[in-house]
Design an enzyme around this catalytic site. Structure first.
Site, PDB file in Angstrom:
ATOM      1  N   VAL A  26      34.318  37.495  40.624  1.00  0.00           N
ATOM      2  CA  VAL A  26      33.767  38.114  39.501  1.00  0.00           C
ATOM      3  C   VAL A  26      34.432  37.974  38.120  1.00  0.00           C
ATOM      4  O   VAL A  26      34.094  37.766  37.168  1.00  0.00           O
ATOM      5  CB  VAL A  26      33.746  39.666  39.873  1.00  0.00           C
ATOM      6  CG1 VAL A  26      33.441  40.345  38.552  1.00  0.00           C
ATOM      7  CG2 VAL A  26      32.674  39.902  41.077  1.00  0.00           C
ATOM      8  N   SER A  71      42.672  43.787  41.847  1.00  0.00           N
ATOM      9  CA  SER A  71      41.868  42.835  41.559  1.00  0.00           C
ATOM     10  C   SER A  71      41.894  42.315  40.264  1.00  0.00           C
ATOM     11  O   SER A  71      41.728  43.266  39.315  1.00  0.00           O
ATOM     12  CB  SER A  71      40.435  42.983  41.964  1.00  0.00           C
ATOM     13  OG  SER A  71      39.621  41.746  41.734  1.00  0.00           O
ATOM     14  N   ALA A  72      41.897  41.125  39.808  1.00  0.00           N
ATOM     15  CA  ALA A  72      41.636  40.452  38.448  1.00  0.00           C
ATOM     16  C   ALA A  72      40.267  40.601  37.966  1.00  0.00           C
ATOM     17  O   ALA A  72      40.071  40.892  36.799  1.00  0.00           O
ATOM     18  CB  ALA A  72      41.918  38.906  38.411  1.00  0.00           C
ATOM     19  N   ASP A  73      39.297  41.266  38.762  1.00  0.00           N
ATOM     20  CA  ASP A  73      38.089  41.717  38.337  1.00  0.00           C
ATOM     21  C   ASP A  73      37.964  42.902  37.147  1.00  0.00           C
ATOM     22  O   ASP A  73      37.459  42.709  36.433  1.00  0.00           O
ATOM     23  CB  ASP A  73      37.410  42.161  39.436  1.00  0.00           C
ATOM     24  CG  ASP A  73      36.973  41.103  40.407  1.00  0.00           C
ATOM     25  OD1 ASP A  73      37.437  39.802  40.186  1.00  0.00           O
ATOM     26  OD2 ASP A  73      36.309  41.347  41.271  1.00  0.00           O
ATOM     27  N   LYS A 108      33.802  47.269  46.992  1.00  0.00           N
ATOM     28  CA  LYS A 108      33.694  47.536  48.557  1.00  0.00           C
ATOM     29  C   LYS A 108      34.655  48.691  48.956  1.00  0.00           C
ATOM     30  O   LYS A 108      35.789  48.944  48.515  1.00  0.00           O
ATOM     31  CB  LYS A 108      34.224  46.207  48.959  1.00  0.00           C
ATOM     32  CG  LYS A 108      33.220  45.125  48.933  1.00  0.00           C
ATOM     33  CD  LYS A 108      33.744  43.708  49.197  1.00  0.00           C
ATOM     34  CE  LYS A 108      34.513  43.365  47.566  1.00  0.00           C
ATOM     35  NZ  LYS A 108      34.233  42.316  46.960  1.00  0.00           N
ATOM     36  N   ASP A 126      48.540  45.268  44.682  1.00  0.00           N
ATOM     37  CA  ASP A 126      47.360  44.341  44.564  1.00  0.00           C
ATOM     38  C   ASP A 126      46.262  44.958  43.841  1.00  0.00           C
ATOM     39  O   ASP A 126      45.575  46.008  44.484  1.00  0.00           O
ATOM     40  CB  ASP A 126      47.119  44.075  46.119  1.00  0.00           C
ATOM     41  CG  ASP A 126      45.813  43.114  46.206  1.00  0.00           C
ATOM     42  OD1 ASP A 126      45.365  42.687  45.115  1.00  0.00           O
ATOM     43  OD2 ASP A 126      45.636  42.642  47.425  1.00  0.00           O
ATOM     44  N   LYS A 172      39.628  29.883  45.867  1.00  0.00           N
ATOM     45  CA  LYS A 172      38.872  31.085  45.297  1.00  0.00           C
ATOM     46  C   LYS A 172      39.629  31.199  43.837  1.00  0.00           C
ATOM     47  O   LYS A 172      40.869  31.335  43.772  1.00  0.00           O
ATOM     48  CB  LYS A 172      39.402  32.221  46.127  1.00  0.00           C
ATOM     49  CG  LYS A 172      38.718  33.573  45.705  1.00  0.00           C
ATOM     50  CD  LYS A 172      39.175  34.494  46.896  1.00  0.00           C
ATOM     51  CE  LYS A 172      38.983  36.062  46.055  1.00  0.00           C
ATOM     52  NZ  LYS A 172      39.722  37.184  47.031  1.00  0.00           N
ATOM     53  N   GLU A 224      28.011  34.441  40.772  1.00  0.00           N
ATOM     54  CA  GLU A 224      29.190  33.741  41.152  1.00  0.00           C
ATOM     55  C   GLU A 224      28.992  33.032  42.405  1.00  0.00           C
ATOM     56  O   GLU A 224      27.965  32.877  43.115  1.00  0.00           O
ATOM     57  CB  GLU A 224      30.157  34.951  41.215  1.00  0.00           C
ATOM     58  CG  GLU A 224      29.670  36.009  42.534  1.00  0.00           C
ATOM     59  CD  GLU A 224      30.775  36.659  43.334  1.00  0.00           C
ATOM     60  OE1 GLU A 224      31.524  35.872  43.550  1.00  0.00           O
ATOM     61  OE2 GLU A 224      30.534  37.857  43.597  1.00  0.00           O
TER      62      GLU A 224
HETATM   63  N1  PSU Z   1      31.218  41.057  46.511  1.00  0.00           N
HETATM   64  C1  PSU Z   1      30.894  40.459  47.528  1.00  0.00           C
HETATM   65  N2  PSU Z   1      31.484  39.537  48.258  1.00  0.00           N
HETATM   66  C2  PSU Z   1      32.427  38.860  47.902  1.00  0.00           C
HETATM   67  C3  PSU Z   1      33.110  39.154  46.635  1.00  0.00           C
HETATM   68  C4  PSU Z   1      32.423  40.290  45.886  1.00  0.00           C
HETATM   69  O1  PSU Z   1      29.881  41.045  48.349  1.00  0.00           O
HETATM   70  O2  PSU Z   1      32.771  37.861  48.631  1.00  0.00           O
HETATM   71  C5  PSU Z   1      34.171  38.689  46.087  1.00  0.00           C
HETATM   72  C6  PSU Z   1      34.030  38.637  44.668  1.00  0.00           C
HETATM   73  O3  PSU Z   1      34.186  37.174  44.064  1.00  0.00           O
HETATM   74  C7  PSU Z   1      35.086  39.269  43.911  1.00  0.00           C
HETATM   75  C8  PSU Z   1      36.259  39.000  44.953  1.00  0.00           C
HETATM   76  O4  PSU Z   1      35.695  38.948  42.542  1.00  0.00           O
HETATM   77  O5  PSU Z   1      35.490  39.275  46.235  1.00  0.00           O
HETATM   78  C9  PSU Z   1      37.497  40.050  44.631  1.00  0.00           C
HETATM   79  O6  PSU Z   1      38.413  39.392  45.353  1.00  0.00           O
HETATM   80  P1  PSU Z   1      39.978  40.043  45.028  1.00  0.00           P
HETATM   81  O7  PSU Z   1      39.869  41.394  45.620  1.00  0.00           O
HETATM   82  O8  PSU Z   1      40.909  39.023  45.639  1.00  0.00           O
HETATM   83  O9  PSU Z   1      40.209  39.997  43.517  1.00  0.00           O
HETATM   84 MN    MN Z   2      44.049  40.674  44.905  1.00  0.00          MN
END
Ligand code: PSU
Ligand code: MN
Length: 304
Positions: free
Chosen positions: A106, A140-142, A159, A138, A86, A25
């Site tokens: 992701v 994540s769409a992941d 994380k 909130d 993003k 990614e």
């Molecule tokens: N893992 C990492 N660093 C990152 C991310 C994941 O080590 O920057 C990113 C990935 O692209 C993941 C995104 O899909 O953070 C998640 O963001 P959000 O919580 O807004 O969906």
């Molecule tokens: Mn989000």
């Protein structure tokens, strides 16, 4: 294939020949790591994948097209954009239609990998359910992408900035298998342990590859999480981790939406004196290695 979705000749040939390919990614390049570490680490991830006998397919959006298998020059252009967008599932088509550039999360990378026929993807940590999600909503769409696209995502869990228990629960609800590599626990990104369960532990790449192949052969259309904890020597020390995380979460109280994850990662960097970035890089390289090995094992099974 349409000009909206461009697969590099090297990646297209490898997929057609059922040779091992690993998707990578770009949000971690542009938002997850500070400059200029992002581009350097991206190149190191590609090199690691190649050294294990697989073809890297770095994915992002440039000039109004999804690119699968970006060249070094294309990646450098994306990283040079002042504030790249993003891109996840919801804003991808609009970004492409506008002719713009963007780095794929992701979620968006899983969409593109699945469309290109790539089975394995390496990242750092997936997004998940955020703390306070009962108020903010909130998530994540992941997680939605994991429920939707049949790609095995090699990661160090999610994380610790997230609500990990709820993230694991939601993966279970969505029916996404969580397979541990050398661990009985869901990893917490900067650290190996979370106290949370996984579906099954594997100690051999061949065995985890067999589980992925079986998932696909049974006709599941969901993705899988292959949870690969950060090597012990590279994990953040517990006190440093917990105190930085506590402060970062307090500071993030007024941040919302797509900015939350990059903000927290950057605060972790500052509050650990850069140690979190070293840990992030180490776990990324470790995941690229494991993903390449899984892709090679899957390709061996396909041809054998
Ligand atoms: N893992 C990492 N660093 C990152 C991310 C994941 O080590 O920057 C990113 C990935 O692209 C993941 C995104 O899909 O953070 C998640 O963001 P959000 O919580 O807004 O969906
Ligand atoms: Mn989000």
């Amino acid at each position: 294939m349409s000009e909206l979705f461009l697969v590099s000749p090297e990646v297209a040939e490898a997929v057609a020949g059922r040779r091992p390919v690993v998707a990578l990614e770009t949000t971690l390049v542009t938002h997850g790591l500070p400059r200029p570490d992002g581009v350097r680490v991206a190149a190191a991830l590609e090199e690691t994948v190649r050294s294990r006998g697989a073809i890297p397919a770095t994915i992002g959006i440039l000039d109004g097209a999804v690119r699968v298998g970006m060249t070094t020059a294309e990646l450098a252009r994306l990283a040079a954009v002042d504030r790249p967008v993003k891109v996840n599932l919801g804003n991808l088509a609009a970004e492409v239609a506008a002719g713009g550039c963007g780095s794929t999360t992701v979620a968006a990378t899983m969409f593109a990998a699945a469309r290109a026929g790539i089975l394995v993807f390496a990242t750092g940590g997936i997004g998940g359910v955020h703390r306070g999600s009962t108020e903010t909503g909130d998530v994540s769409a992941d997680l939605a992408a994991l429920a939707r696209y049949p790609v095995a995502v090699v990661c160090s869990g999610a994380k610790a900035i997230l609500d990990l228990p709820r993230t694991v629960e939601l993966l279970e609800t969505l029916g996404v298998p969580v397979l541990g590599l050398g661990t009985d626990e869901f990893p917490a990104f900067y650290r190996r342990e979370s106290g949370l369960r996984i579906d099954r532990r594997y100690d051999w790449i061949a065995d985890v590859a067999r589980a992925v192949r079986t998932h696909l052969d049974l006709g599941f259309t969901t993705g899988l999480v292959i949870a690969n904890p950060v090597p012990e020597a590279d994990a953040l020390p517990r006190e440093m981790h917990d105190s930085a995380l506590g402060t970062a979460l307090l500071e993030a109280a007024d941040v919302s939406g797509r900015d939350v994850t990059p903000y927290l990662l950057d605060r972790m960097r500052a509050l650990t004196g850069g140690a979190s970035v070293k840990t992030n890089e180490a776990l990324l390289l470790n995941n690229a290695r494991a993903a390449a090995d899984v892709a090679v094992a899957l390709a061996d099974r396909a041809s054998g």
